[in-house]
Design an enzyme around this catalytic site. Structure first.
Site, mmCIF file in Angstrom:
data_model
loop_
_atom_site.group_PDB
_atom_site.id
_atom_site.type_symbol
_atom_site.label_atom_id
_atom_site.label_comp_id
_atom_site.label_asym_id
_atom_site.label_seq_id
_atom_site.Cartn_x
_atom_site.Cartn_y
_atom_site.Cartn_z
ATOM 1 N N ASN A 22 0.883 -1.168 0.000
ATOM 2 C CA ASN A 22 0.000 0.000 0.000
ATOM 3 C C ASN A 22 0.916 1.211 0.000
ATOM 4 O O ASN A 22 1.483 1.555 1.037
ATOM 5 C CB ASN A 22 -0.895 -0.012 1.246
ATOM 6 C CG ASN A 22 -1.695 1.275 1.391
ATOM 7 O OD1 ASN A 22 -1.714 2.107 0.481
ATOM 8 N ND2 ASN A 22 -2.357 1.442 2.530
ATOM 9 N N LYS A 64 0.263 4.208 -0.214
ATOM 10 C CA LYS A 64 -0.325 5.435 0.372
ATOM 11 C C LYS A 64 -0.021 6.619 -0.559
ATOM 12 O O LYS A 64 0.053 6.423 -1.777
ATOM 13 C CB LYS A 64 0.161 5.620 1.811
ATOM 14 C CG LYS A 64 -0.094 4.363 2.660
ATOM 15 C CD LYS A 64 0.076 4.552 4.128
ATOM 16 C CE LYS A 64 -0.199 3.214 4.832
ATOM 17 N NZ LYS A 64 -0.131 3.315 6.290
ATOM 18 N N HIS A 84 -9.530 1.330 4.809
ATOM 19 C CA HIS A 84 -8.255 1.509 5.520
ATOM 20 C C HIS A 84 -8.479 2.439 6.716
ATOM 21 O O HIS A 84 -9.269 3.375 6.644
ATOM 22 C CB HIS A 84 -7.197 2.087 4.578
ATOM 23 C CG HIS A 84 -5.827 2.031 5.171
ATOM 24 N ND1 HIS A 84 -5.391 2.965 6.085
ATOM 25 C CD2 HIS A 84 -4.823 1.141 5.022
ATOM 26 C CE1 HIS A 84 -4.160 2.639 6.463
ATOM 27 N NE2 HIS A 84 -3.798 1.541 5.835
ATOM 28 N N GLU A 125 -6.852 4.803 7.814
ATOM 29 C CA GLU A 125 -6.644 6.230 7.525
ATOM 30 C C GLU A 125 -7.875 6.829 6.854
ATOM 31 O O GLU A 125 -8.215 8.000 7.079
ATOM 32 C CB GLU A 125 -5.374 6.404 6.667
ATOM 33 C CG GLU A 125 -4.125 6.147 7.503
ATOM 34 C CD GLU A 125 -2.935 5.572 6.755
ATOM 35 O OE1 GLU A 125 -2.898 5.637 5.512
ATOM 36 O OE2 GLU A 125 -2.031 5.050 7.436
ATOM 37 N N GLU A 150 -5.454 -4.856 10.444
ATOM 38 C CA GLU A 150 -4.435 -3.831 10.658
ATOM 39 C C GLU A 150 -4.727 -3.103 11.967
ATOM 40 O O GLU A 150 -5.544 -2.171 11.989
ATOM 41 C CB GLU A 150 -4.454 -2.814 9.510
ATOM 42 C CG GLU A 150 -4.153 -3.401 8.157
ATOM 43 C CD GLU A 150 -3.533 -2.380 7.210
ATOM 44 O OE1 GLU A 150 -2.440 -2.657 6.713
ATOM 45 O OE2 GLU A 150 -4.116 -1.308 6.999
ATOM 46 N N GLY A 185 2.458 2.369 10.772
ATOM 47 C CA GLY A 185 3.393 3.474 10.630
ATOM 48 C C GLY A 185 4.108 3.842 11.915
ATOM 49 O O GLY A 185 4.779 4.875 11.983
ATOM 50 N N SER A 233 3.389 -2.087 10.336
ATOM 51 C CA SER A 233 4.836 -2.183 10.586
ATOM 52 C C SER A 233 5.383 -3.571 10.282
ATOM 53 O O SER A 233 6.286 -4.055 10.969
ATOM 54 C CB SER A 233 5.169 -1.753 12.020
ATOM 55 O OG SER A 233 4.802 -0.395 12.227
HETATM 56 P P1 13P Z 1 3.036 0.412 7.675
HETATM 57 O O1 13P Z 1 3.556 -0.872 7.079
HETATM 58 O O2 13P Z 1 3.782 1.630 7.185
HETATM 59 O O3 13P Z 1 2.897 0.348 9.155
HETATM 60 O O4 13P Z 1 1.538 0.610 7.091
HETATM 61 C C1 13P Z 1 0.653 -0.447 7.166
HETATM 62 C C2 13P Z 1 -0.568 -0.089 6.411
HETATM 63 O O5 13P Z 1 -1.300 0.811 6.784
HETATM 64 C C3 13P Z 1 -0.856 -0.851 5.189
HETATM 65 O O6 13P Z 1 -2.131 -0.575 4.714
#
Ligand code: 13P
Length: 248
Positions: free
Chosen positions: A9, A11, A94, A96, A166, A172, A211
């Protein structure tokens, strides 16, 4: 047997140049990868990624879409548009999107249904915040997020979907759920689905995200109910992403 799925992903990262360098390196390292691999990229790069990955072992998709088919929805992108660029996957719900853009369980369920109606495979993200974990309501939260989709689309729809667990506190942050913590929630999710349909539960791919890195992927992916990863930061570095793909 479930085949593992490792999806990047990206982002809101990337440039035409960086994407080309990253994907060239990923493609060059795919020979030893047994897992299925995909990248979910920002909308403007879908044409680039389609041209670069068509005919390769790496699939692609988007990170969000509208729940609506078409109309006066300025700034939105429909499932049919994603199909025009050969997407196989689309991430829906997601954390976010839920936290920053106010997407409710009901909206996420609509997006999931609209994705499937267009033939896309939704990657449904679920997961609890840190305070929800501390309140010991992880299963209620994850259960509620899945129930919204089941109420709209039914358990059979999971034959053509992926779930990504997640935990929000792991995204993150560099803090990964331990293999035991992640496995416990994955087992809860599969058990919940198994109570409705054992065949669907056994074939359902449940990814872990938060992560996941080259250094922790192998032990997470060794858990019986962890069927892959949804990778943020580490998906932007070819060697790191490939190491995770190879761990799968
Ligand atoms: P990270 O791997 O940067 O923690 O992000 C995970 C994520 O949100 C994947 O959708």
């Amino acid at each position: 047997m479930r085949r593992k799925l490792v999806a990047g992903n990206w982002k809101m990262h990337g440039t035409l140049t960086d994407n080309d360098v990253l994907l060239t390196a990923v493609l060059a390292g795919m020979a030893d990868v047994k897992a299925q691999v995909a990248v979910c990229v920002p909308f403007p790069y879908l044409a680039q990624v389609q041209a670069k990955l068509a005919g390769s072992a790496v699939a692609w998709g988007a990170q969000n879409m509208s729940q609506h088919a078409k109309g006066a929805y300025t700034g939105e992108v429909s499932a049919a548009m994603l199909n025009d660029f050969g997407c196989r996957y689309v991430i829906v719900g997601h954390s976010e999107r839920r936290a920053i853009y106010g997407e409710t369980d009901a909206v996420v369920a609509e997006k999931y249904a609209a994705a499937q109606a267009a033939g896309l495979i939704p990657i449904l993200c679920v997961g609890e915040t840190l305070s929800e974990r501390e309140e010991c309501i992880t299963e209620q939260v994850v259960g509620r997020q899945i129930d919204a989709v089941l109420a709209k689309s039914g358990v059979a729809s999971l034959a053509k979907a992926v779930i990504a667990y997640e935990p929000v506190w792991a995204i993150g942050t560099g803090v990964t759920a331990s293999p035991d913590q992640a496995q416990a929630v994955h087992a809860f999710i599969r058990g919940k689905i198994r109570a409705l349909d054992a065949g669907i539960a056994d074939s359902l791919v449940i990814q872990y995200g938060g992560s996941m890195k080259a250094g922790n992927a192998a032990e997470l992916l060794a858990q019986p109910d962890i069927d892959g990863g949804l990778i943020g930061g580490a998906a932007l570095v070819a060697d790191d992403f490939l190491a995770i793909c190879k761990a799968g």
